[in-house]
Design a protein around this motif. Structure first.
Motif, PDB file in Angstrom:
ATOM      1  N   ASP A  46      61.305 -43.266   7.548  1.00  0.00           N
ATOM      2  CA  ASP A  46      60.692 -43.329   6.221  1.00  0.00           C
ATOM      3  C   ASP A  46      61.470 -44.233   5.292  1.00  0.00           C
ATOM      4  N   ARG A  89      55.858 -49.860   2.020  1.00  0.00           N
ATOM      5  CA  ARG A  89      54.724 -48.997   1.681  1.00  0.00           C
ATOM      6  C   ARG A  89      54.354 -49.127   0.208  1.00  0.00           C
ATOM      7  N   ILE A  90      55.355 -49.016  -0.668  1.00  0.00           N
ATOM      8  CA  ILE A  90      54.994 -49.051  -2.088  1.00  0.00           C
ATOM      9  C   ILE A  90      54.615 -50.458  -2.536  1.00  0.00           C
ATOM     10  N   PHE A 131      59.730 -47.431   3.372  1.00  0.00           N
ATOM     11  CA  PHE A 131      59.226 -47.013   2.074  1.00  0.00           C
ATOM     12  C   PHE A 131      59.017 -48.148   1.075  1.00  0.00           C
ATOM     13  N   GLN A 132      59.902 -49.192   1.117  1.00  0.00           N
ATOM     14  CA  GLN A 132      59.651 -50.278   0.168  1.00  0.00           C
ATOM     15  C   GLN A 132      58.380 -51.047   0.529  1.00  0.00           C
ATOM     16  N   ARG A 158      65.349 -51.855   5.619  1.00  0.00           N
ATOM     17  CA  ARG A 158      64.470 -51.523   4.510  1.00  0.00           C
ATOM     18  C   ARG A 158      64.228 -52.747   3.632  1.00  0.00           C
TER      19      ARG A 158
END
Ligand SMILES: Nc1ncnc2c1ncn2[C@@H]1O[C@H](COP(=O)(O)OP(=O)(O)OP(=O)(O)O)[C@@H](O)[C@H]1O
Ligand SMILES: [Mg+2]
Lengths: 217, 820
Positions: free
Chosen positions: A102, A109-110, A106-107, A151
């Protein structure tokens, strides 16, 4: 691609005004990797923060691609970070409550740029396949740093900013992590600006600049 | 939108990894809502209790018809009136002995009973059938049942051997009352075809005049305006409302503390999110979304918890699922729809209010500076100064309101401002005390002790504020209730000094009764009394005449008097005046009054001022003989009888059989007194339970803050452990630290609480009702509360300490590994 012009920044401490950056000029071309050195307190982190739009300069201009960072609103700067920048900073570590998988995703994704194929390539190249279900506190320092690089690159940024990414690592691990970073940067073709204290590591990048007395020599 | 959901998922992941922290946040919110809804429920219940008290005291809320001659009258009159379209309903009343105890026996006719009058004796629609068909039912309150030592369904016999119908519990009923069908009552009381009074319903419509139907046999009695007791209970209710307000304050601080901690714990995560490209605005909106969802869930749980807690605290109401929907079921606590709404609103508004300060803190601190403890501390310092200034401003506002304001609102404002100011000032005061401690010593470990306590203050301050407010409210309400309870008892004693109260139907009957009473050896004294209304200085006041007797000398609640007051009253030129009159007309001892009478002005000197709680009119007390001299036509039918308590029931029976007086004109004051007191005691018990509840919630708040704080404390403790201080020693120091901070807070809470009580008694009550309850301080109660508070803090501190004691050295070592 990145252009920094006459950048100044000073801090107001108890009584005096400390001028940290006194007119910094810096250019980084697409796909170029640059090492930034300088003694402690010379303002390296400050410069990176300004480029990342985390702090505001007193004067001067920073341009990334066609966008001028200086003078953007908070939301616009956030969007810029989300879409065009990858950060590997010590104080913005991994999110402790997210698993490795995750944290990696996550970056992207957003920013709405999640790419499953690129994600699995990153995982494979960084050798994180066996660690995906773990949480940051269950990783070694080198492993954590590899996740942080993953990430930052997952959203395919224009520029990767790294502030002493290998500072806490032993020499061998540091070499290994940096090699991975260099390879991936080359693979994506993004720019790379890294702060380091190690002249040896600095020498492995395309170019080496030195910050002294608020200016880049 | 998708981005917002991802951000929300990241935020929530923290709670998934730290369920304990999530639990503390939820508990904080649940506790606050539960506190609020519990108080609403208890408040409502208390109000119902007063209504019953008022009913027991004899206040009537419906107009009624009674016999002109005083006693009972023929049932035929009821039939005649019904035929003439009068909406009347018959009632038979008398006293009966069950197992040696005297109860009021009421016979009613449920079918014709006016709705307004049935509130106190409500028979469920479904229950009417069982009530009416043989063998019928005898409705009875729980207390009466308990005091008779009987259970539901029993059929106890009256003193003459006739059995009552099976007893049926009816919680709304006033204590000491048994209600049966009128036919049964007539049989039991041997009053065949007799009625004590007729209640008149509110149905409008053409009806024949009373005289044309019943001649002069019946007369109309208008409903009492509010009785004194009702007014007194109104005052108590107002104070309870104030208590609700204060509890809301406490709840708000608990929510505040829970939410504030939730933010501080996630500050690093928030910073990382921002660095990875989440704008401040978006982050804040997602945080608010998260908060509202959590508040909603916690609010629902809290409401339900509060409802069941309240129901379990109350002695005679049951909780039920149907009650939760707001169904009005006799004997059950109902949660009204507006409470649901308000409860959830409070949970959400409280959470948001708490969040604003946290959000502001997080947003205003620049992204990078948050990482630097120095900047954080600076901000903390500024924050403290801001709070101190805020506290000062609030105190000034309170002072101004006290000085300039002259309304109930101003009174409440002073109360709220006092608490808010004190809460804001607490961290500043604690900071100063701890800094003083730091300066007073040179020993390194002790210096560290004080300095570290001060550092800890920011994390603990909200929980400590909650503790301060909870304690202050406890002290305040405890003092208020106790003062009220004493006043009430004293007032009852003064008002109902004689054992039997008697009002004859006519002067002729009065003199007959007096003559007859002289033959009774069990009557110790007959105290004639009289009253009349006069216009005095443009306002109606009551002139009260009483006999010169030790009963009054000993029991009259004098607030202030000259040394020879009673002698002056006896000679007829001294007057006692009520507190209200003295306040309203600015009369002092020694002032001269000229009371207009039919025989000319009556010059009187004020020789004493007495308490007359609950009476809206001003009152002047004078000697009864002097009163009769100045008002020759005054009715002289009232008298009080002093009797040995054991002889009361027999005497009452004798008077009733001989002179046909009924319950309203012949009252056993001791019974009335003990019945009223029983009802109030119940209300007081409820407040005590409430107090415990509030304190418990504050304890939970303290526990949760200490628990969450204990994790962030490791970096401070690890170095000390590393330089060779054992974990046991560290644990001891931690415990001492928590306790000393809690002790300082509790000590500050005591004077604050007394101030709150004083505000309630001397400002709010005076503004609302015009009289002032005496203010008593109960040191024992204060000490008790102090001990409870320290015990609660001890319990709250113990859990984190145990964690520290059991902590593996590797965990402590890890602190260093993580430190960068
Ligand atoms: N928020 C701040 N307030 C005041 N002064 C600051 C602040 N942040 C940085 N400084 C000062 O600015 C100067 C530059 O700091 P910076 O963190 O950029 O140095 P650096 O080159 O990254 O040092 P290092 O190699 O130790 O990381 C330092 O003298 C520091 O004390
Ligand atoms: Mg640095």
């Amino acid at each position: 691609m990145l252009t920094v012009r006459h950048l100044t920044k000073s801090y107001r401490s108890a009584q005096e005004l400390v001028a940290v950056l006194r007119g910094v000029d810096l250019d980084i071309a697409a796909g170029e990797s640059v090492a930034l050195t300088g003694e402690s307190g010379s303002g390296k982190s400050t410069l990176l923060h300004l480029i990342a739009g985390l702090d505001e300069a007193d004067s001067g201009a920073i341009q990334l691609g066609e966008i001028t960072i200086t003078g953007l609103t908070d939301s616009a700067r956030a969007a810029l970070r989300r879409h065009r920048l990858g950060l590997v900073f010590q104080q913005f570590n991994l999110i402790p409550s997210l698993s490795v998988a995750d944290n990696l995703a996550f970056q992207s994704r957003i920013s709405g740029k999640h790419d499953a194929a690129w994600q699995s390539e990153l995982i494979e190249r960084l050798g994180l396949g066996a660690l995906l279900k773990r949480y940051p506190e269950q990783l070694s320092g080198g492993q954590q740093q590899r996740v942080a690089i993953g990430r930052a690159l997952a959203s395919k940024p224009l520029l990767l900013l790294a502030d002493e990414p290998t500072g806490n690592l032993d020499e061998d691990t540091a070499d290994e992590v940096l090699k991975l970073a260099r390879d991936l940067v080359a693979r994506t073709g993004c720019g790379f600006l890294m702060v380091t204290h190690s002249v040896r590591l600095a020498a492995t990048l395309d170019r080496h600049v030195h910050l002294h007395a608020g200016l880049i020599a | 939108m998708k981005r917002a959901l991802w951000i929300l998922a990241v935020l929530l992941s923290h709670w998934r990894r730290h369920p304990m922290q999530f639990a503390t946040l939820l508990i904080g919110l649940i506790a606050a809502t539960a506190l609020w809804s519990g108080i609403q429920a208890l408040n409502q219940q208390a109000r119902t209790s007063y209504d019953r008290a008022a009913a027991a005291f004899g206040g009537t809320r419906t107009p009624m018809l009674v016999a002109t001659s005083g006693g009972a009258f023929a049932q035929q009159l009821f039939v005649d009136l019904r035929r003439a379209s009068w909406p009347v309903s018959p009632v038979v009343e008398g006293r009966a002995q069950i197992g040696g105890r005297s109860v009021r026996l009421l016979g009613i006719e449920p079918v014709t009973m006016p709705i307004e009058a049935s509130a106190a004796t409500e028979i469920g629609r479904t229950g009417a059938q069982a009530f009416l068909t043989p063998p019928g039912q005898a409705l009875i309150a729980l207390e009466t049942l308990a005091s008779l030592g009987l259970t539901e369904g029993a059929t106890p016999a009256l003193s003459d051997g006739t059995p009552l119908p099976p007893l049926k519990l009816q919680p709304q009923l006033a204590p000491g009352v048994v209600v049966v069908d009128i036919g049964i009552a007539q049989k039991l009381m041997k009053m065949p075809n007799q009625i004590s009074r007729l209640l008149i319903g509110s149905t409008k419509g053409p009806r024949a005049s009373l005289e044309s139907v019943t001649g002069n046999q019946l007369r109309l009695v208008q409903p009492d305006a509010e009785t004194d007791l009702e007014r007194l209970t109104d005052s108590f209710h107002l104070n309870l409302t104030a208590f609700g307000l204060l509890s809301f304050f406490v709840g708000l601080f608990i929510v505040n503390s829970a939410v504030g901690l939730g933010f501080e714990q996630r500050l690093p995560m928030l910073r990382t999110l921002r660095a990875c490209g989440v704008s401040a605005r978006q982050l804040n909106s997602v945080l608010v979304l998260e908060l509202v969802s959590i508040a909603l869930i916690a609010g629902v749980i809290g409401l339900v918890c509060g409802y069941f807690i309240a129901a379990s605290l109350l002695p005679d109401v049951a909780a039920s699922l149907r009650g939760l929907y707001g169904a009005q079921i006799p004997g059950q606590l109902t949660l009204k729809p507006e409470w649901w709404f308000a409860g959830l609103a409070i949970s959400i508004i409280g959470a948001l209010l708490a969040a604003t300060s946290s959000l502001l803190k997080a947003v205003r601190l620049p992204l990078l500076a948050t990482a630097q403890p120095y900047a954080w501390q600076q901000a903390q310092h500024r924050w403290l100064r801001l709070q101190g200034t805020g506290a000062l401003l609030v105190f000034i506002a309170a002072g101004l309101a006290l000085w300039l304001g002259d309304s109930l609102i101003a009174g409440f404002f002073v109360l709220a401002a006092l608490l808010l100011g004190a809460a804001l000032a607490l961290p500043v005061i604690l900071g100063i005390v701890l800094a003083g401690g730091e300066r007073s010593t040179r020993r390194p470990l002790i210096t560290w002790f004080w300095a570290d306590s001060r550092l800890q203050l920011s994390g603990l301050s909200l929980a400590l504020m909650a503790l301060l407010l909870a304690l202050a409210v406890n002290v305040g309400v405890g003092t208020m209730v106790e003062s009220f309870s004493r006043t009430f008892t004293g007032w009852l004693d003064g008002r109902l000094a004689s054992e039997i109260y008697l009002n004859a139907a006519s002067e002729k009957q009065a003199s007959e009764i007096k003559t007859w009473l002289k033959t009774r050896p069990d009557v110790q004294a007959v105290l004639p009394g009289s009253r009349t209304d006069v216009q005095f200085n443009g306002a109606p006041i009551e002139l009260l005449g009483f006999a010169d007797h030790a009963t009054y000398r000993d029991q009259w609640p004098l607030l202030d008097s000259t040394s020879n007051a009673w002698d002056r009253v006896r000679t007829g030129d001294g007057a006692l005046i009520s507190e209200q009159l003295s306040l309203r007309m600015k009369l002092k001892l020694g002032d001269h009054l000229d009371v207009p009478t039919p025989t000319g002005n009556w010059p009187l000197d004020v020789v004493a001022i007495y308490a007359d709680y609950g009476n809206p009119k001003g009152q002047i007390g004078v000697n009864v003989d002097a009163l009769v001299k100045h008002f020759p036509d005054i009715s002289q039918t009232r008298m009080g009888l002093r009797v040995t308590p054991g002889d009361v029931p027999a005497l009452i029976t004798a008077i009733r059989t001989r002179f046909g007086l009924d319950g309203r004109n012949l009252a056993d004051q001791t019974t009335v007194k003990s019945e009223s007191q029983a009802i109030f005691n119940r209300t007081f018990a409820v407040t005590a339970a409430l107090n415990a509840f509030t304190l418990g919630v504050a304890g939970v708040a303290l526990l949760t803050s200490l628990l969450t704080l204990s994790n962030s404390r490791l970096p401070q403790l690890a170095p000390l452990w590393a330089i060779g201080i054992t974990r046991r020693r560290l644990a001891g120091i931690e415990l001492l630290k928590t306790l000393s901070v809690a002790l300082i807070t509790s000590l500050l809470a005591l004077p604050l609480g007394l101030l709150v009580a004083w505000c309630l008694i001397a400002i709010v009550n005076v503004k609302a009702f015009g009289w002032r309850l005496p203010f008593h301080v109960f040191p024992l109660q204060l000490i008790q509360l102090l001990c409870v508070a320290i015990l609660a803090s001890l319990l709250a501190a113990l859990l984190p300490i145990m964690k520290l004691l059991r902590m593996q050295p590797t965990t402590l070592v890890k602190v260093f590994a993580n430190e960068r």
